[in-house]
Design a protein around this motif. Structure first.
Motif, mmCIF file in Angstrom:
data_model
loop_
_atom_site.group_PDB
_atom_site.id
_atom_site.type_symbol
_atom_site.label_atom_id
_atom_site.label_comp_id
_atom_site.label_asym_id
_atom_site.label_seq_id
_atom_site.Cartn_x
_atom_site.Cartn_y
_atom_site.Cartn_z
ATOM 1 N N GLY A 65 8.194 -3.750 15.885
ATOM 2 C CA GLY A 65 9.187 -2.964 14.843
ATOM 3 C C GLY A 65 8.285 -2.765 13.636
ATOM 4 O O GLY A 65 9.254 -2.384 12.594
ATOM 5 N N ALA A 66 7.070 -2.622 13.284
ATOM 6 C CA ALA A 66 6.598 -2.311 11.975
ATOM 7 C C ALA A 66 6.555 -0.707 12.223
ATOM 8 O O ALA A 66 6.333 0.015 12.872
ATOM 9 C CB ALA A 66 4.997 -2.863 12.104
ATOM 10 N N ARG A 67 6.920 -0.419 10.628
ATOM 11 C CA ARG A 67 7.127 1.005 10.685
ATOM 12 C C ARG A 67 6.577 1.616 9.386
ATOM 13 O O ARG A 67 6.648 2.642 9.064
ATOM 14 C CB ARG A 67 8.522 1.420 10.408
ATOM 15 C CG ARG A 67 9.314 1.201 11.542
ATOM 16 C CD ARG A 67 9.035 2.167 12.849
ATOM 17 N NE ARG A 67 9.843 1.812 13.832
ATOM 18 C CZ ARG A 67 9.448 1.201 14.965
ATOM 19 N NH1 ARG A 67 8.113 0.738 14.931
ATOM 20 N NH2 ARG A 67 10.024 1.085 16.113
ATOM 21 N N GLY A 68 5.325 0.826 8.676
ATOM 22 C CA GLY A 68 4.695 1.276 7.855
ATOM 23 C C GLY A 68 3.491 0.470 7.237
ATOM 24 O O GLY A 68 3.263 -0.524 8.109
ATOM 25 N N THR A 69 2.491 1.035 6.698
ATOM 26 C CA THR A 69 1.289 0.063 6.469
ATOM 27 C C THR A 69 1.575 0.225 4.609
ATOM 28 O O THR A 69 1.754 1.207 3.950
ATOM 29 C CB THR A 69 0.038 0.589 6.570
ATOM 30 O OG1 THR A 69 -0.985 -0.040 6.303
ATOM 31 C CG2 THR A 69 -0.314 2.310 6.366
ATOM 32 N N ARG A 70 0.922 -1.056 3.987
ATOM 33 C CA ARG A 70 0.983 -1.084 2.499
ATOM 34 C C ARG A 70 -0.201 -1.126 2.018
ATOM 35 O O ARG A 70 -1.132 -1.596 2.412
ATOM 36 C CB ARG A 70 1.851 -2.548 2.236
ATOM 37 C CG ARG A 70 2.229 -2.538 0.939
ATOM 38 C CD ARG A 70 2.649 -4.047 0.533
ATOM 39 N NE ARG A 70 3.444 -4.160 -0.615
ATOM 40 C CZ ARG A 70 3.516 -5.267 -1.276
ATOM 41 N NH1 ARG A 70 3.175 -6.432 -0.987
ATOM 42 N NH2 ARG A 70 4.347 -5.244 -2.534
ATOM 43 N N CYS A 71 -0.204 -0.525 0.748
ATOM 44 C CA CYS A 71 -1.628 -0.453 -0.171
ATOM 45 C C CYS A 71 -1.151 -1.314 -1.321
ATOM 46 O O CYS A 71 -0.152 -0.929 -2.082
ATOM 47 C CB CYS A 71 -1.950 0.904 -0.358
ATOM 48 S SG CYS A 71 -3.157 0.952 -1.864
ATOM 49 N N ASN A 72 -1.748 -2.432 -1.700
ATOM 50 C CA ASN A 72 -1.383 -3.184 -2.737
ATOM 51 C C ASN A 72 -2.496 -3.128 -3.748
ATOM 52 O O ASN A 72 -3.689 -3.712 -3.625
ATOM 53 C CB ASN A 72 -1.107 -4.666 -2.289
ATOM 54 C CG ASN A 72 -0.920 -5.671 -3.320
ATOM 55 O OD1 ASN A 72 -1.019 -5.438 -4.515
ATOM 56 N ND2 ASN A 72 -0.050 -6.896 -3.316
ATOM 57 N N ALA A 73 -2.234 -2.309 -4.659
ATOM 58 C CA ALA A 73 -3.195 -1.977 -5.584
ATOM 59 C C ALA A 73 -3.091 -2.985 -7.033
ATOM 60 O O ALA A 73 -3.851 -2.717 -7.681
ATOM 61 C CB ALA A 73 -2.958 -0.470 -6.463
#
Length: 317
Positions: free
Chosen positions: A146-154
């Motif tokens: 169910g993952a639908r995105g990837t995150r960039c934590n700046a």
């Protein structure tokens, strides 16, 4: 006030023992705020299918003994915030679906992310943190769960370096994933425009994370509004308490939310950001966050932001 621990979650798994909500509220690391175990009931009910598009779970281990170690380095050490406490809070407020966002404090280790998605596929979707060298087999597995995105934590240690984003986007493009970014769009006004040109949908956390006092004069926030207006970016109406010291009403942020709604309500979603990690005191009441959304949106906009838009972004395939 509603005590979430006394309510049955709408999407609780009856085979999973329920923990008391107070578990997360009484064990606090120094200088870290525990979430509120009681929530204020909003004036009106949320629409059916309402979705919280941004929450985290902090548990050190699963019931089967599987450990979920925190990463080093990390910017904060979270107070325990178990999934069952989230379920109770969400059930009390009428939230029926949710999106689990992999937090920076777990770093590359997605064992907790996989565990919770596997357990809750009926109502949960997820946003992972992909690196340039993340195996495609891992991405395939997360997608199936169910993952639908990837995150960039700046903004916090343990996140992805923005310079790595082009290579990361190439790894997730064929899965139809979006790129979610936690950034202050005011620091480098052109950065959000460059991210929108990477060729996958762009989702910006927490209204762009610009302090409310100067958001409307920020060139970066104006660039974000333009992207939303053109349908080239999504924005999460979340984390208002990160933009202002206010802990209810959030009147300082209303011009930002109104501008985003005026730009394009079809590109907006909402998130609680539960359990509200690494914020200054006092702790926010999740019911006040829901009430702020109710106060700022028409009935049609609520249906879009809470139901229709999350379905397009996270449940379309």
């Amino acid at each position: 006030m509603l005590n979430a621990s006394s309510l049955t979650p709408l999407f609780a798994d009856p085979s999973t023992p329920q923990k008391a909500v107070s578990e997360g509220a009484v064990i606090a690391a120094p200088a870290y705020l525990p979430f509120k175990s009681e929530v204020t009931k909003p004036d009106v009910a949320l629409p059916r299918g309402a979705c919280d598009c941004h929450f985290h779970v902090f548990e050190s281990a699963a019931q089967d003994g599987q450990a979920f170690p925190l990463a080093e380095p990390r910017s904060y050490t979270p107070t325990p915030a178990p999934l069952d406490a989230y379920r109770a809070m969400a059930g009390a407020l009428g939230i029926e679906r949710a999106v689990l966002v992999h937090p920076s404090v777990y770093g590359r280790d997605h064992s907790s992310f996989v565990h919770w998605l596997s357990l809750c596929q009926g109502w949960m979707r997820g946003v992972a943190v992909v690196h340039p060298d993340t195996p495609l087999s891992d991405i395939e597995h997360w997608h199936a769960l169910g993952a639908r995105g990837t995150r960039c934590n700046a903004l916090f240690d343990g996140g992805v370096d923005a310079d790595e984003l082009p290579r990361i986007v190439e790894r997730v493009r064929d899965f139809g994933w979006h790129l979610q970014v936690l950034m202050d769009v005011g620091r480098d006004p052109g950065q959000v425009l460059r991210m929108a040109d990477l060729g996958v949908p762009l989702v910006v956390d927490h209204c762009g994370h610009v302090p409310a006092t100067h958001a409307m004069s920020s060139r970066g926030f104006q660039n974000l509004l333009s992207l939303v207006r053109e349908g080239r970016a999504w924005v999460k109406l979340s984390g208002l308490y990160r933009l202002t010291p206010q802990r209810s009403g959030f009147h300082d942020t209303r011009p930002m939310v109104e501008a985003l709604l005026h730009a394009n309500p079809a590109q907006l979603v909402w998130g609680s950001d539960w359990p509200h990690p690494a914020i200054a005191p006092p702790m926010v009441d999740d019911g006040h966050l829901v009430q702020a959304l109710l106060d700022g949106c028409s009935t049609a906009e609520l249906q879009q932001v809470l139901v229709d838009n999350p379905t397009r972004l996270y449940w379309s395939d």
